[in-house]
Design a protein around this motif. Structure first.
Motif, mmCIF file in Angstrom:
data_model
loop_
_atom_site.group_PDB
_atom_site.id
_atom_site.type_symbol
_atom_site.label_atom_id
_atom_site.label_comp_id
_atom_site.label_asym_id
_atom_site.label_seq_id
_atom_site.Cartn_x
_atom_site.Cartn_y
_atom_site.Cartn_z
ATOM 1 N N GLY A 82 0.804 -1.209 0.000
ATOM 2 C CA GLY A 82 0.000 0.000 0.000
ATOM 3 C C GLY A 82 0.836 1.257 0.000
ATOM 4 N N ALA A 83 0.170 2.357 -0.254
ATOM 5 C CA ALA A 83 0.842 3.654 -0.284
ATOM 6 C C ALA A 83 0.835 4.270 1.117
ATOM 7 C CB ALA A 83 0.120 4.576 -1.253
ATOM 8 N N ASN A 84 1.981 4.756 1.561
ATOM 9 C CA ASN A 84 2.118 5.412 2.858
ATOM 10 C C ASN A 84 2.372 6.898 2.627
ATOM 11 O OD1 ASN A 84 1.906 2.991 4.408
ATOM 12 N ND2 ASN A 84 3.940 2.479 3.693
ATOM 13 N N VAL A 85 1.482 7.741 3.146
ATOM 14 C CA VAL A 85 1.532 9.170 2.879
ATOM 15 C C VAL A 85 1.483 9.936 4.193
ATOM 16 C CG1 VAL A 85 0.342 11.085 1.725
ATOM 17 C CG2 VAL A 85 0.308 8.805 0.705
ATOM 18 N N HIS A 86 2.260 11.020 4.285
ATOM 19 C CA HIS A 86 2.167 11.904 5.447
ATOM 20 C C HIS A 86 1.910 13.333 4.978
ATOM 21 C CE1 HIS A 86 6.400 12.856 4.489
ATOM 22 N NE2 HIS A 86 6.113 14.018 5.032
ATOM 23 N N VAL A 116 5.811 9.055 1.902
ATOM 24 C CA VAL A 116 6.057 10.232 1.086
ATOM 25 C C VAL A 116 4.951 11.232 1.380
ATOM 26 C CG1 VAL A 116 7.227 8.984 -0.762
ATOM 27 C CG2 VAL A 116 4.771 9.294 -0.859
ATOM 28 N N GLY A 117 5.222 12.507 1.172
ATOM 29 C CA GLY A 117 4.182 13.494 1.429
ATOM 30 C C GLY A 117 4.742 14.888 1.525
ATOM 31 N N ALA A 118 4.016 15.733 2.244
ATOM 32 C CA ALA A 118 4.374 17.141 2.328
ATOM 33 C C ALA A 118 4.594 17.561 3.771
ATOM 34 C CB ALA A 118 3.257 17.989 1.720
#
Length: 117
Positions: free
Chosen positions: A64-68, A94-96
Motif C-alpha cells: 500500500g501507499a504510505n503518505v504523510h 512520502v508526502g508534504a
C-alpha cells in the motif's frame, strides 16, 4: 488487418502493464498520517514568538501507499519578528511538510505614534 491487430495488442499490453504498476499502490494496507498545528498569536501585544515543532512518525507497512501530511501554521502580529520551525521526520512514507508563518504589522503595537495612547 495486421496493423489493426498489432495496434490492439500494443494498447492491451500498455493497459495491462499500467494496471500492474498501479495495483500495489491501490492495494489495501496503506497508511495516511495527518498532523496539523495552528497557533494564533494575534493580540499578544506585538510580542514575537519563536515556535519549534518536532513531528516524527515511522510507518512500517510492506504493501500500500504510505503518505504523510505535516502542516504548521502560525498567525502573529509582531511585524515579521515571529518564527516557525517545523522539524519533520516521517520514515517509510512520502508526502508534504509545510510551515507557514503569517506575521502582520499591527499598528496598535508597532507604530511609535500609537503606542503611547
Amino acid at each position: 488487418m495486421l496493423i489493426k491487430y498489432l495496434s490492439l495488442s500494443i494498447v492491451a499490453t500498455v493497459a495491462l502493464c499500467s494496471f500492474q504498476s498501479i495495483d500495489p499502490a491501490l492495494a489495501g494496507g496503506g497508511n495516511t498520517v495527518n498532523q496539523t498545528d495552528v497557533f494564533d498569536g494575534m493580540g499578544s501585544g506585538g510580542k514575537p514568538t519563536t515556535r519549534t515543532r518536532n513531528s516524527k512518525s515511522a510507518i512500517e507497512n510492506p504493501t500500500g501507499a504510505n503518505v504523510h501530511n505535516d502542516i504548521q501554521i502560525g498567525v502573529n502580529d509582531s511585524c515579521k519578528k515571529s518564527k516557525n520551525t517545523n522539524n519533520t521526520s516521517h520514515s517509510g512514507s512520502v508526502g508534504a511538510s509545510v510551515s507557514a508563518n503569517v506575521d502582520v504589522c499591527n499598528p496598535i503595537y508597532n507604530l511609535p505614534a500609537t503606542r503611547k495612547r
